[in-house]
Design a protein around this motif. Structure first.
Motif, PDB file in Angstrom:
ATOM      1  N   ASN A  49     -27.919  -4.669 -52.186  1.00  0.00           N
ATOM      2  CA  ASN A  49     -26.496  -4.382 -52.417  1.00  0.00           C
ATOM      3  C   ASN A  49     -26.336  -3.028 -53.090  1.00  0.00           C
ATOM      4  OD1 ASN A  49     -25.423  -6.736 -51.278  1.00  0.00           O
ATOM      5  ND2 ASN A  49     -25.733  -7.878 -53.167  1.00  0.00           N
ATOM      6  N   ARG A  52     -26.848  -0.289 -50.552  1.00  0.00           N
ATOM      7  CA  ARG A  52     -25.647  -0.163 -49.711  1.00  0.00           C
ATOM      8  C   ARG A  52     -24.520   0.524 -50.477  1.00  0.00           C
ATOM      9  NH1 ARG A  52     -27.753  -5.134 -47.591  1.00  0.00           N
ATOM     10  NH2 ARG A  52     -26.578  -6.386 -49.092  1.00  0.00           N
ATOM     11  N   SER A  53     -24.399   0.246 -51.775  1.00  0.00           N
ATOM     12  CA  SER A  53     -23.339   0.883 -52.570  1.00  0.00           C
ATOM     13  C   SER A  53     -23.567   2.384 -52.717  1.00  0.00           C
ATOM     14  CB  SER A  53     -23.242   0.234 -53.958  1.00  0.00           C
ATOM     15  OG  SER A  53     -24.276   0.681 -54.814  1.00  0.00           O
ATOM     16  N   GLU A  57     -27.895   2.120 -45.390  1.00  0.00           N
ATOM     17  CA  GLU A  57     -27.734   0.927 -44.571  1.00  0.00           C
ATOM     18  C   GLU A  57     -29.026   0.134 -44.657  1.00  0.00           C
ATOM     19  OE1 GLU A  57     -26.468   1.772 -40.581  1.00  0.00           O
ATOM     20  OE2 GLU A  57     -24.802   3.006 -41.273  1.00  0.00           O
ATOM     21  N   THR A  58     -28.893  -1.182 -44.668  1.00  0.00           N
ATOM     22  CA  THR A  58     -30.077  -2.034 -44.644  1.00  0.00           C
ATOM     23  C   THR A  58     -30.105  -2.735 -43.290  1.00  0.00           C
ATOM     24  OG1 THR A  58     -28.923  -3.900 -45.655  1.00  0.00           O
ATOM     25  CG2 THR A  58     -30.005  -2.317 -47.156  1.00  0.00           C
ATOM     26  N   ASN A 106     -30.032   6.584 -42.780  1.00  0.00           N
ATOM     27  CA  ASN A 106     -30.720   6.565 -44.077  1.00  0.00           C
ATOM     28  C   ASN A 106     -31.446   7.877 -44.359  1.00  0.00           C
ATOM     29  OD1 ASN A 106     -29.799   4.027 -44.722  1.00  0.00           O
ATOM     30  ND2 ASN A 106     -31.630   2.989 -43.976  1.00  0.00           N
TER      31      ASN A 106
END
Length: 127
Positions: A49, A52-53, A57-58, A106
């Motif tokens: 998380n 992503r913040s 991107e995961t 990424n």
């Protein structure tokens, strides 16, 4: 289609993450982001998380990343281990286009956060 080529990173202090406001992203995870390599992370709850913040991107569209929301270290460890086993023993084939999109995003985000300007990124991609 892309067959499994996923890195799994384990943070030594996995069980000792006591401060929810403190996120420690290992050099192994940063390297995967910089190189555009898919990954799972054995780290404190909320690590994905946090990534992503920060604009990364995961791979939640490709496998289950719900382990990132488990606060209990043992249950999180078990959930990640189950996910690794599932991926290792499955015949999953991932969409190469999707992997490439996430990887390139990424890489670009990593370079942006590292302070590389457009010309530097272009030069590094040519070397």
């Amino acid at each position: 289609m892309l067959h499994r080529n996923i890195s799994v990173f384990f943070r030594f202090r996995f069980y000792f993450s006591t401060n929810d406001n403190q996120r420690f992203i290992t050099e192994k995870t940063l390297r995967a982001l910089a190189l555009g390599q898919p990954f799972l992370v054995f780290n404190g709850a909320g690590t994905l998380n946090y990534l992503r913040s920060q604009g990364f991107e995961t791979y939640k569209s490709m496998w289950d990343e719900s382990y990132d929301n488990i606060d209990d270290p043992q249950k999180r460890f078990d959930a990640i281990t189950d996910q690794v086993k599932l991926l290792a023993h499955s015949h999953a084939v991932f969409d190469q286009h999707m992997v490439k999109e996430i990887a390139e995003h990424n890489q670009y985000k990593f370079q942006e956060l590292a302070g590389l300007d457009h010309k530097e990124r272009w030069l590094r991609n040519k070397i």
